[in-house]
Design a protein around this motif. Structure first.
Motif, mmCIF file in Angstrom:
data_model
loop_
_atom_site.group_PDB
_atom_site.id
_atom_site.type_symbol
_atom_site.label_atom_id
_atom_site.label_comp_id
_atom_site.label_asym_id
_atom_site.label_seq_id
_atom_site.Cartn_x
_atom_site.Cartn_y
_atom_site.Cartn_z
ATOM 1 N N TYR B 383 0.820 -1.220 0.000
ATOM 2 C CA TYR B 383 0.000 0.000 0.000
ATOM 3 C C TYR B 383 0.849 1.264 0.000
ATOM 4 O O TYR B 383 0.434 2.295 -0.520
ATOM 5 N N ARG B 386 1.838 1.823 -3.461
ATOM 6 C CA ARG B 386 0.725 2.412 -4.203
ATOM 7 C C ARG B 386 0.677 3.925 -3.975
ATOM 8 O O ARG B 386 0.556 4.703 -4.912
ATOM 9 N N GLU B 397 -4.746 7.453 -5.467
ATOM 10 C CA GLU B 397 -4.105 6.165 -5.170
ATOM 11 C C GLU B 397 -4.810 4.979 -5.808
ATOM 12 O O GLU B 397 -4.178 4.013 -6.226
ATOM 13 N N GLU B 398 -6.129 5.069 -5.921
ATOM 14 C CA GLU B 398 -6.904 3.930 -6.421
ATOM 15 C C GLU B 398 -6.608 3.624 -7.888
ATOM 16 O O GLU B 398 -6.947 2.546 -8.387
ATOM 17 N N HIS B 401 -2.486 -0.043 -9.023
ATOM 18 C CA HIS B 401 -2.757 -1.392 -8.510
ATOM 19 C C HIS B 401 -1.426 -2.118 -8.335
ATOM 20 O O HIS B 401 -0.754 -2.430 -9.308
ATOM 21 N N SER B 648 -2.950 -7.559 2.659
ATOM 22 C CA SER B 648 -1.848 -7.117 1.790
ATOM 23 C C SER B 648 -0.473 -7.401 2.372
ATOM 24 O O SER B 648 0.535 -7.150 1.737
ATOM 25 N N THR B 682 -3.165 -4.730 -3.886
ATOM 26 C CA THR B 682 -3.908 -3.576 -3.360
ATOM 27 C C THR B 682 -5.329 -3.489 -3.910
ATOM 28 O O THR B 682 -6.119 -2.702 -3.408
ATOM 29 N N ASP B 687 -5.530 -3.602 3.531
ATOM 30 C CA ASP B 687 -4.204 -3.183 3.985
ATOM 31 C C ASP B 687 -3.791 -3.866 5.292
ATOM 32 O O ASP B 687 -4.424 -3.657 6.329
#
Lengths: 292, 928
Positions: B383, B386, B397-398, B401, B648, B682, B687
């Protein structure tokens, strides 16, 4: 990364290999095991070459046998075969010990004795053992074959006296006799490169309680591998008692040109080890020679 | 172009190769046989071992054309296929059963070398194995299990019986599943070569990247000319700082590390990136990178913390050169020293160390059709990758991947950004997949190291050995960028008085920027260094007081009710005394009445002297220091009736996946095989936080356990309603839920849930107990692991050579979750500690890395592996998953001082800097 070589040649005889070298000129380089050369090429220490001439498929270079009253070890014999060979263990124990310790198992399956000598490093384990064993190298050139003492193959650190159009065919070693034996020992730095801090090979012949004949090689002794003749003289004709060994160590230290190698060893440490290794290897060879 | 014909695993192939290609290249990239690994490309590590005509060779330095006409056997050719099913070779089977597989990157090479050995020698002795596998390095240190596996396989092959399994005792707190030895779920993939590491991935149209690095430790970039690189045929993109679309820096805690150094900006270490290139082939990208011309105005190099703290030193960062001054205060040290009968003081130094995970850093960035970026990478903090990749692209951030891949080791070295951002930038720029694979030199130069330290310890004690005060002063070389330096040195400092109850403690640590490679997380997290210092001085104190070294430690050991240096009163799970006692007992048993801590010349070889040395340690579990420590896990009952745990957290070889599997299975009530675990993604896994600080067994383990518990309770209450059975009459069984008399199998449970419109899936965020920041007292950490070790060494007093013969190691792990993988951690930790003590020395001179090849940076090989006697001590943590706490780091911490203390006991030479230089050891002996 530029292309490291363009043509890969695989001669099947010495003559074919020599012809390839002659035709390609400086653009061709011999490759045996290649365990040093490949790294030099990959890491840019050796410039890319036009042609690699792979000599590992030449039967003559792969021979390991008694010929007449000598032991022949082909320049292309992999180190593992050398160290495991009953012939080598019988007639040249120091060479078996040296080749059995070099690098790791997989490297020793391809790396050759000829490569170890041709690479011309001052402390090459194989070469140091061969020196003490009084080996002669058979060199092939367009002019024909010749046998030369091992010490004559060196010009300087990493510089072989072999000419570009020449190649090593193999090594001729005298057969062992009654009351003679050899030994090899080296000291490494556990943190360091795969080069010994110091190595020593000894061959000697006994006559009763005295050393009748002795050859000692130490690496790195100077810029090129050579024998420790002063120490040999100090021991020859004497019993290896404390006084004689002390004298031999002194002689060795007078003659040696030890240097400090950064990250490997200081001169002082090498001088100290030289005495230790000399005593150990002479002792071991002496013991082995009495076992006959 | 040359054509070669070769047989690989029995299948003939005729293919055209490029000049300069190696056999490893052909196998991996032309034939897709990626089980053969490249760890160093120097013929050092053995990961690329294959058989050619029955002999083990290193394929990374074997010219492809030499293989013409020959027969090659790779790891993929060992298992036999019978009716679509693979029957493992006895070696593969034994590796799986004995826990000889950790990260798995060296495994194919180990098995191939072992296979060649058994062909020649069907009944090998341990020394034959050490000899034949000397150059097959295993950074996880699985050597003891590898040896056992080979012996078992050899026995199996000779007798035709299945290889005998290992004998590993279960935990004293074992449940039905937890606490019993289990084979890790990824073992079979790793022994067959099927496990996919990042460099094993190939995407259509993929480009290859290379980085132009500064190669200068300190300077200002004055000019950068990329025109020759751009002009090279096959180059698709070249990017410099001018082309950065968003963030200019990255960093795990502080973003002080330039993604690319721009013209006019400061270069702070040799690994700084100046430009990145994407090209059609890796060789082209590398050549292009070498054609980029950089003009750098050199500046004076700050080579160590003291130079960097000099008043006139150039300032490397706007905040100055002092990253952090860390203080620990307990009681009044002046009073403590005044009360002491004896005060000793000594300064110790430790160098940088490299993680030297066998899998070099690799990232593949793939732009997707829907405008996102996938990054395939082996990372300890997916994460955070990311977050940092998204910041570099200027995206939410989304849109990024991170798809975690099987990792070939991490040890703390894969927490920082390596190639993730560079690969993503080039993929963004070109619209094509981009792979960035570091070569070994780049890996050694670029990624953060273990901090080099200088540690002064002053210790005061009463005549009877009770400690009255400890004062320490630490300088940590944190290198060019912050990385995790502040936290690492904080841990070094808070643990610098050792695992002891000391009334008065004062510690001051200075974490300082220099022009050396950055320093960050490394197994032990600073405690390795400060433990070496304090445990050496404890031994000196024992000698001064005429006390037994074990007795001195026993007297002062932390126990329930003790207060640590930071003022934390320990309430439970303090197994240090038991660790000390059990190591002591074992060492005395092995010594058969002789004093283990006295010198013992070897009979017949009086120049070789043996003795035991002792050391103890503690190490925190979890982030601590007031940082919120949490993990979110998801557990779902899949339609086929399997439970899947998703989180994760990172599997880097240590065995986390197996821990999560067992914890969830135990909680649900199914067999281990009833649970599978998905990690490091992710998009698909919530997380779990960073895989650092030995925290995952505890934090992610608790998250998985709680998610499983809540899921079972949700299943129960939903089905209670549906079948009108009281929830308490619904009992989970291995096969399914028992509703009164009726068994609803797990697939049926899943189907019922879906039919009722309920997803059989729960997400649970576990918050670890709150901790206090340093300086506030109270609980700085929610748990600590403890260890005691004794090492027996043999010193050659003529040459200075040192051999470790035996190590007894007792570790308080709370409670063992998987005793099989735990054994691997314990043995591997000792072996890494032997490297710290004896073989590893990462040399940086004036900011330049001297040890920039694996040939110059030696990790322990089979040659250095002693007999290891592991003792598991279990003092459960009430809040831990089934009593467990972290073990990943503690196992390695006390090894180095145990060894140097043993050397002192053998020959009377006190070594106060690591690693042991045999020359430095010999000199005082020779001068006597």
């Amino acid at each position: 990364m530029p292309t490291l070589w363009h043509t890969y040649l695989r001669p099947k005889t010495v003559e074919e290999a020599l012809q390839m070298l002659a035709e390609a000129g400086e653009a061709a380089v011999l490759i045996a095991g290649g365990t040093d050369l490949m790294l030099d090429l990959q890491q840019g220490r050796h410039p890319p070459v036009q042609a690699l001439v792979d000599i590992t498929e030449i039967p003559e270079l792969r021979a390991l046998e008694i010929r007449g009253n000598e032991l022949f070890v082909g320049a292309g014999v992999p180190l593992n075969r050398v160290s495991a060979s009953p012939l080598v263990r019988e007639h040249a124990m120091a060479l078996a010990e040296a080749t059995g310790q070099m690098a790791g198992y997989q490297i020793r399956n391809v790396a050759t004795l000829g490569g170890n000598v041709a690479h011309a490093l001052p402390a090459a384990d194989g070469a140091i053992a061969l020196l003490a064993l009084d080996a002669r190298a058979e060199v092939a050139s367009p002019q024909g074959r010749r046998r030369v003492p091992l010490a004559d193959l060196y010009l300087g650190p990493g510089r072989s006296a072999l000419k570009h159009e020449e190649m090593l065919v193999g090594f001729w070693l005298p057969l062992t006799r009654q009351k003679a034996a050899s030994a090899f020992r080296r000291v490494m730095r556990p943190q360091g490169v795969a080069l010994p801090i110091l190595n020593t090979a000894v061959w000697l012949a006994r006559e009763g309680d005295r050393i009748a004949q002795i050859r000692i090689a130490v690496g790195p002794f100077g810029p090129v591998p050579r024998r420790a003749t002063a120490a040999e003289s100090a021991l020859c004709g004497h019993a290896p008692d404390e006084a004689t060994l002390n004298a031999a160590v002194e002689a060795l230290l007078r003659e040696a040109r030890f240097r400090t190698s950064r990250y490997r060893a200081t001169e002082t440490y090498r001088r100290h080890l030289a005495g230790i290794l000399l005593r150990e290897t002479v002792g071991k060879a002496w013991e082995r020679a009495s076992g006959e | 172009m040359p054509t070669i014909t070769l047989t690989v695993n029995g299948t003939p192939h005729t293919l055209t190769v490029d000049p300069g290609e190696t056999l490893a290249d052909v196998l991996r990239y032309r034939l897709g046989l990626t089980g053969t690994k490249i760890g160093c490309q120097e013929g050092e590590c053995g990961a690329c071992t294959v058989e050619v005509n029955g002999e083990a060779v290193l394929s990374c330095i074997y010219p492809a054309e030499r293989a013409d006409g020959k027969s090659v056997l790779t790891i993929e050719g060992l298992a036999q296929k019978h009716d679509h099913e693979f029957i493992l070779h006895p070696l593969q089977e034994a590796f799986v059963e004995h826990g000889a597989v950790q990260c798995g990157f060296c495994t194919p090479g180990q098995i191939m070398a072992a296979h060649a050995l058994l062909e020649h020698n069907p009944d090998p002795q341990p020394e034959d194995i050490h000899h034949a596998l000397k150059d097959n390095l295993c950074r996880c240190g699985a050597y003891p299990a590898i040896e056992d596996a080979i012996l078992a396989a050899a026995h199996g092959l000779r007798t035709g019986e299945p290889p005998p399994p290992p004998e590993i005792p279960a935990s004293a707190y074992a449940g039905k599943v937890v606490g019993r030895p289990h084979i890790r779920p990824d073992a079979v993939d790793k022994v067959t070569g099927r496990a996919r590491y990042t460099d094993d991935l190939v995407f259509p149209n993929m480009l290859h990247a290379a980085v132009r690095r500064a190669e200068v430790p300190h300077g200002i970039l004055r000019r950068l000319d990329v025109s020759k690189a751009r002009a090279l045929k096959g180059v698709v993109a070249v990017m410099t700082a001018e082309d950065l679309p968003a963030a200019r820096n990255h960093g795990v805690l502080i973003d002080d590390w330039p993604i690319l150094v721009g013209v006019g900006e400061r270069i702070r270490y040799v690994g700084d990136a100046l430009a990145i290139v994407a090209a059609e082939a890796r060789a082209i990208a590398q050549e292009a990178a070498s054609l980029i011309e950089a003009e750098i105005e050199p500046l004076p190099v700050l080579a160590d913390p003291l130079a960097a703290l000099a008043p006139d030193a150039p300032q490397l960062h706007p905040s100055g050169n002092l990253l952090k001054h860390i203080k620990v205060r307990k009681g009044d040290v002046e009073r403590g020293f005044a009360e002491a009968d004896v005060v000793l003081e000594h300064t110790f130094t430790t160098p940088h160390y490299d993680h030297a995970f066998l899998e070099p850093e690799a990232s593949v960035a793939v732009p997707t059709e829907d405008g996102r970026m996938e990054v395939y990478v082996g990372s300890q903090i997916p994460y955070d990758d990311r977050r940092q990749v998204a910041a570099a692209l200027g995206w939410p951030e989304e849109r990024v991947h991170i798809v975690g891949q099987t990792m070939g080791g991490g040890f703390g070295g894969k927490e920082d950004i390596a190639g993730q951002i560079h690969a993503a930038l080039l993929a963004w720029k070109t619209g094509r997949p981009v792979k960035l694979l570091y070569d070994r030199r780049e890996s050694l130069i670029a990624h953060p190291k273990r901090h080099a330290t200088q540690i002064r310890v002053r210790i005061g004690a009463k005549r009877d050995g009770r400690l009255t005060a400890v004062q320490t002063e630490l300088y940590g070389d944190t290198g060019a960028y912050a990385s995790l330096g502040e936290k690492v040195m904080e841990r070094a400092t808070t643990h610098s008085a050792g695992p002891y109850d000391v009334p008065h403690v004062r510690a001051d640590c200075y974490a300082v920027y220099t022009n050396n490679p950055p320093a960050g997380a490394f197994r032990g997290f600073g405690v390795t260094q400060s433990n070496f210092a304090v445990e050496s001085l404890m031994d000196m104190l024992a000698e001064r007081l005429g006390l037994d070294p074990v007795e001195l430690r026993r007297k002062n050991a932390l126990r329930v009710g003790s207060a640590t240096s930071t003022g934390q009163v320990l309430r439970e799970s303090v197994g240090l005394l038991e660790c000390i006692d059990r190591v002591d007992a074992e060492v005395r048993r092995l010594s058969e009445g002789a004093d283990p801590f006295a010198p013992h010349p070897v009979p017949g070889e009086p120049h070789k002297v043996r003795a035991w040395g002792f050391a103890a340690a503690f190490k925190n579990t979890g982030l601590g220091g007031g940082a919120p420590d949490e993990a979110t896990a998801e557990v779902e009952l899949l339609p086929e009736g399997l439970f899947e745990v998703r989180i994760s957290s990172a599997e880097l070889g240590q065995g986390l996946v197996s821990v999560l599997q067992l914890v969830a299975a135990e909680e649900i009530g199914v067999e281990a095989e009833g649970v599978r675990v998905l990690v490091m993604d992710t998009d698909r896994t919530p997380d779990g936080g960073p895989t650092t600080a030995s925290r995952q067994t505890y934090v992610s383990g608790n998250a998985a356990r709680m998610a499983a518990r809540v899921l079972v309770s949700a299943l129960r209450s939903t089905l209670a309603e549906r079948y009108d059975v009281p929830p308490e009459q619904i009992q989970p069984q291995v096969e399914g839920l028992l509703l009164g008399e009726r068994l609803l199998r797990w697939p049926e449970v899943a189907a019922e849930m879906h039919a009722l419109g309920r997803e059989p899936r729960i997400r649970y965020t576990y918050h670890a107990p709150e901790t206090k920041p340093l300086g506030e007292g109270g609980d700085m950490h929610f748990a600590y692991a403890f260890a005691a070790q004794a090492a027996e060494v043999e010193v050659n007093t003529l040459t200075g050579e040192v051999k470790v013969l035996r190590v007894v190691t007792a570790v308080d792990v709370g409670a063992a979750i998987n005793p099989l993988t735990l054994k691997g951690q314990i043995e591997g930790g000792v072996i890494m500690g032997i490297g710290t003590a004896l073989t590893e020395h990462f040399i940086v001179e004036e900011g330049r890395v001297v040890t920039d090849r694996l040939a110059r940076y030696r990790m322990p090989s089979f040659e250095q592996v002693p007999e290891i006697i592991p003792i598991v001590v279990e003092h459960p943590v009430s809040t831990g998953p089934f009593g467990g706490k972290g073990v990943g780091e503690i196992v390695s911490v006390p090894t180095a001082p145990a060894i140097t203390n043993a050397i002192y006991r053998a020959v009377g030479v006190r070594l106060d800097s690591l690693p042991v230089e045999q020359e430095a050891l010999l000199l005082p002996i020779a001068l006597r």
